[in-house]
Design a protein around this motif. Structure first.
Motif, PDB file in Angstrom:
ATOM      1  N   GLY A 130       8.813 -11.203 109.887  1.00  0.00           N
ATOM      2  CA  GLY A 130       9.473 -11.976 110.931  1.00  0.00           C
ATOM      3  C   GLY A 130       9.229 -13.470 110.921  1.00  0.00           C
ATOM      4  O   GLY A 130       9.474 -14.150 111.931  1.00  0.00           O
ATOM      5  N   ILE A 131       8.769 -14.033 109.796  1.00  0.00           N
ATOM      6  CA  ILE A 131       8.565 -15.475 109.714  1.00  0.00           C
ATOM      7  C   ILE A 131       9.897 -16.148 109.394  1.00  0.00           C
ATOM      8  O   ILE A 131      10.484 -15.905 108.330  1.00  0.00           O
ATOM      9  CB  ILE A 131       7.498 -15.836 108.655  1.00  0.00           C
ATOM     10  N   GLN A 132      10.352 -16.990 110.305  1.00  0.00           N
ATOM     11  CA  GLN A 132      11.672 -17.596 110.204  1.00  0.00           C
ATOM     12  C   GLN A 132      11.604 -19.034 109.681  1.00  0.00           C
ATOM     13  O   GLN A 132      10.765 -19.826 110.112  1.00  0.00           O
ATOM     14  CB  GLN A 132      12.366 -17.587 111.565  1.00  0.00           C
ATOM     15  N   ALA A 133      12.494 -19.349 108.746  1.00  0.00           N
ATOM     16  CA  ALA A 133      12.582 -20.700 108.188  1.00  0.00           C
ATOM     17  C   ALA A 133      14.005 -21.217 108.362  1.00  0.00           C
ATOM     18  O   ALA A 133      14.963 -20.439 108.453  1.00  0.00           O
ATOM     19  CB  ALA A 133      12.195 -20.695 106.723  1.00  0.00           C
ATOM     20  N   LYS A 134      14.123 -22.541 108.390  1.00  0.00           N
ATOM     21  CA  LYS A 134      15.438 -23.176 108.565  1.00  0.00           C
ATOM     22  C   LYS A 134      15.696 -24.120 107.403  1.00  0.00           C
ATOM     23  O   LYS A 134      14.838 -24.934 107.053  1.00  0.00           O
ATOM     24  CB  LYS A 134      15.486 -23.936 109.886  1.00  0.00           C
ATOM     25  N   ALA A 135      16.860 -24.006 106.793  1.00  0.00           N
ATOM     26  CA  ALA A 135      17.208 -24.827 105.635  1.00  0.00           C
ATOM     27  C   ALA A 135      17.528 -26.259 106.054  1.00  0.00           C
ATOM     28  O   ALA A 135      18.324 -26.484 106.972  1.00  0.00           O
ATOM     29  CB  ALA A 135      18.398 -24.221 104.903  1.00  0.00           C
ATOM     30  N   ALA A 136      16.918 -27.226 105.370  1.00  0.00           N
ATOM     31  CA  ALA A 136      17.176 -28.640 105.650  1.00  0.00           C
ATOM     32  C   ALA A 136      18.346 -29.162 104.814  1.00  0.00           C
ATOM     33  O   ALA A 136      18.867 -30.245 105.067  1.00  0.00           O
ATOM     34  CB  ALA A 136      15.929 -29.470 105.368  1.00  0.00           C
ATOM     35  N   LYS A 137      18.729 -28.366 103.808  1.00  0.00           N
ATOM     36  CA  LYS A 137      19.876 -28.691 102.953  1.00  0.00           C
ATOM     37  C   LYS A 137      20.376 -27.382 102.363  1.00  0.00           C
ATOM     38  O   LYS A 137      19.742 -26.332 102.526  1.00  0.00           O
ATOM     39  CB  LYS A 137      19.466 -29.662 101.838  1.00  0.00           C
ATOM     40  N   PHE A 158      16.521 -18.151 107.589  1.00  0.00           N
ATOM     41  CA  PHE A 158      16.242 -17.036 106.705  1.00  0.00           C
ATOM     42  C   PHE A 158      14.798 -16.605 106.931  1.00  0.00           C
ATOM     43  O   PHE A 158      14.006 -17.316 107.552  1.00  0.00           O
ATOM     44  CB  PHE A 158      16.483 -17.410 105.237  1.00  0.00           C
ATOM     45  N   THR A 159      14.457 -15.422 106.441  1.00  0.00           N
ATOM     46  CA  THR A 159      13.112 -14.892 106.620  1.00  0.00           C
ATOM     47  C   THR A 159      12.261 -15.185 105.389  1.00  0.00           C
ATOM     48  O   THR A 159      12.674 -14.893 104.263  1.00  0.00           O
ATOM     49  CB  THR A 159      13.158 -13.380 106.871  1.00  0.00           C
ATOM     50  N   LEU A 160      11.096 -15.758 105.607  1.00  0.00           N
ATOM     51  CA  LEU A 160      10.177 -16.092 104.523  1.00  0.00           C
ATOM     52  C   LEU A 160       9.266 -14.902 104.254  1.00  0.00           C
ATOM     53  O   LEU A 160       8.592 -14.405 105.158  1.00  0.00           O
ATOM     54  CB  LEU A 160       9.356 -17.315 104.929  1.00  0.00           C
ATOM     55  N   LEU A 161       9.243 -14.430 103.007  1.00  0.00           N
ATOM     56  CA  LEU A 161       8.460 -13.245 102.650  1.00  0.00           C
ATOM     57  C   LEU A 161       7.195 -13.583 101.869  1.00  0.00           C
ATOM     58  O   LEU A 161       6.106 -13.156 102.227  1.00  0.00           O
ATOM     59  CB  LEU A 161       9.318 -12.278 101.830  1.00  0.00           C
ATOM     60  N   VAL A 198      12.632 -14.718  99.737  1.00  0.00           N
ATOM     61  CA  VAL A 198      13.191 -14.806 101.083  1.00  0.00           C
ATOM     62  C   VAL A 198      14.177 -13.671 101.328  1.00  0.00           C
ATOM     63  O   VAL A 198      14.687 -13.058 100.384  1.00  0.00           O
ATOM     64  CB  VAL A 198      13.900 -16.169 101.303  1.00  0.00           C
ATOM     65  N   ASN A 199      14.430 -13.424 102.593  1.00  0.00           N
ATOM     66  CA  ASN A 199      15.389 -12.396 102.983  1.00  0.00           C
ATOM     67  C   ASN A 199      16.512 -13.057 103.763  1.00  0.00           C
ATOM     68  O   ASN A 199      16.267 -13.760 104.752  1.00  0.00           O
ATOM     69  CB  ASN A 199      14.696 -11.328 103.828  1.00  0.00           C
ATOM     70  N   VAL A 200      17.740 -12.826 103.316  1.00  0.00           N
ATOM     71  CA  VAL A 200      18.926 -13.348 104.000  1.00  0.00           C
ATOM     72  C   VAL A 200      19.888 -12.193 104.227  1.00  0.00           C
ATOM     73  O   VAL A 200      20.384 -11.589 103.272  1.00  0.00           O
ATOM     74  CB  VAL A 200      19.624 -14.446 103.169  1.00  0.00           C
ATOM     75  N   VAL A 227       9.454 -24.185 108.505  1.00  0.00           N
ATOM     76  CA  VAL A 227       9.173 -22.856 109.046  1.00  0.00           C
ATOM     77  C   VAL A 227       8.986 -22.946 110.554  1.00  0.00           C
ATOM     78  O   VAL A 227       8.291 -23.834 111.044  1.00  0.00           O
ATOM     79  CB  VAL A 227       7.926 -22.245 108.372  1.00  0.00           C
ATOM     80  N   LEU A 228       9.590 -22.038 111.274  1.00  0.00           N
ATOM     81  CA  LEU A 228       9.593 -22.097 112.731  1.00  0.00           C
ATOM     82  C   LEU A 228       8.368 -21.469 113.374  1.00  0.00           C
ATOM     83  O   LEU A 228       7.927 -21.921 114.435  1.00  0.00           O
ATOM     84  CB  LEU A 228      10.854 -21.403 113.274  1.00  0.00           C
ATOM     85  N   ASN A 229       7.789 -20.444 112.744  1.00  0.00           N
ATOM     86  CA  ASN A 229       6.806 -19.655 113.498  1.00  0.00           C
ATOM     87  C   ASN A 229       5.661 -19.084 112.656  1.00  0.00           C
ATOM     88  O   ASN A 229       5.201 -17.973 112.889  1.00  0.00           O
ATOM     89  CB  ASN A 229       7.508 -18.509 114.230  1.00  0.00           C
ATOM     90  N   LEU A 230       5.201 -19.845 111.679  1.00  0.00           N
ATOM     91  CA  LEU A 230       4.075 -19.391 110.863  1.00  0.00           C
ATOM     92  C   LEU A 230       2.790 -20.087 111.308  1.00  0.00           C
ATOM     93  O   LEU A 230       2.699 -21.313 111.298  1.00  0.00           O
ATOM     94  CB  LEU A 230       4.315 -19.682 109.380  1.00  0.00           C
ATOM     95  N   GLY A 231       1.806 -19.273 111.700  1.00  0.00           N
ATOM     96  CA  GLY A 231       0.503 -19.806 112.065  1.00  0.00           C
ATOM     97  C   GLY A 231      -0.561 -19.310 111.108  1.00  0.00           C
ATOM     98  O   GLY A 231      -0.319 -18.391 110.311  1.00  0.00           O
TER      99      GLY A 231
END
Length: 273
Positions: free
Chosen positions: A144-151, A163-166, A176-178, A198-202
């Motif tokens: 469930g780690i979500q990333a956002k493309a800057a380009k 997309f989901t970062l694996l 990644v999972n799309v 990445v939106l939510n990786l700690g």
């Protein structure tokens, strides 16, 4: 080599050395020090790899990273950009810290004080090993780690899409999972934020273990413990924002067993944000 390891790892106490068996901070970038760093199977593998890499590349006149067979120096301009004509030696490529070579030299002096006559008599080692291949190693992220493309990253990952970062491997390939399909992306981690965030990786930091509480307070017994350098799934709301309590001192986290809890922000570092 010993002084190099001491300097980079703080005598083996750094997060990168403890979490990745990486005594030399190898592969780490200022923009992504922990995630970017190589992950080794054990400390011995790390020492062997870096020793061979330094000998074959950084200290070899035919090496890609050769700027002189010594620690050298790094000089920067007012914008913190390297001045190539005033930089030399290993420090040219290996570290962005202009005092990196000085730090290592000080440890060398403490280990064995410099003796000019001793080194004048030392035989030159002419045998150069082959440059080692990138060691097998990867960082596996929680579900469930979500990333956002800057380009635009591919035909299916467009600018602004999520997309989901694996996984991230030592060769800087991202898995990644799309839309339930898995893809691989090659990313330059020195400037990863040009490509995605990445939106939510700690990651757990500054403590051997941290308690996960059922509510954002220490009033109730913990429901789980997370150890140092463990990656953590930070819960997102419907707008893609990190869920925190009203005081902004607690993160809502999702555990591997799908249970949710709360962790103090004091012990969580946001990664690749």
């Amino acid at each position: 080599l010993a002084a190099h390891a001491i300097h980079e790892s703080g005598f083996g106490t750094s997060n990168i050395s403890l979490g990745k068996n990486n005594l030399f901070g190898y592969g780490a970038y200022d923009s992504a020090p922990f995630v970017g760093a190589y992950r080794f199977a054990n400390v011995e593998a790390c020492i062997n790899y870096v020793a061979q890499k330094m000998k074959a590349d950084y200290l070899n006149p035919n090496g890609t990273h050769f700027e002189g067979a010594f620690l050298g120096q790094l000089t920067k301009d007012s914008k913190q950009k390297r001045i190539d004509s005033k930089s030399i030696g290993m420090n040219y490529w290996y570290a962005s810290d202009p005092y990196w070579a000085d730090g290592i030299a000080k440890h060398m002096q403490k280990i064995m004080a410099f003796d000019q006559k001793y080194y004048e008599k030392a035989a030159i080692q002419t045998k150069v090993p082959a440059i080692p291949g990138i060691p097998v190693g990867k960082d596996t992220f929680p579900a469930g780690i979500q990333a956002k493309a800057a380009k635009d990253l591919s035909s299916v990952i467009k600018k602004g899409s999520t997309f989901t970062l694996l996984e991230k491997s030592n060769d800087y390939m991202l898995k990644v999972n799309v839309k339930n399909k898995v893809y691989s992306l090659k990313i330059a981690f020195s400037t990863y934020n040009k490509y995605f965030s990445v939106l939510n990786l700690g990651r757990v930091t500054d403590t051997d273990s941290v308690n996960v509480r059922p509510e954002p307070s220490t009033n109730k017994k913990e429901i789980a413990k997370l150890t140092l350098n463990t990656y953590v799934h930070l819960v997102l709301d419907s707008k893609g924002n990190i869920v925190m309590d009203k005081t902004k001192k607690w993160y809502n986290v999702q555990l591997a067993n799908d249970k949710k809890g709360w962790v103090s922000t004091m012990y969580i570092n946001r990664e690749l944000k």
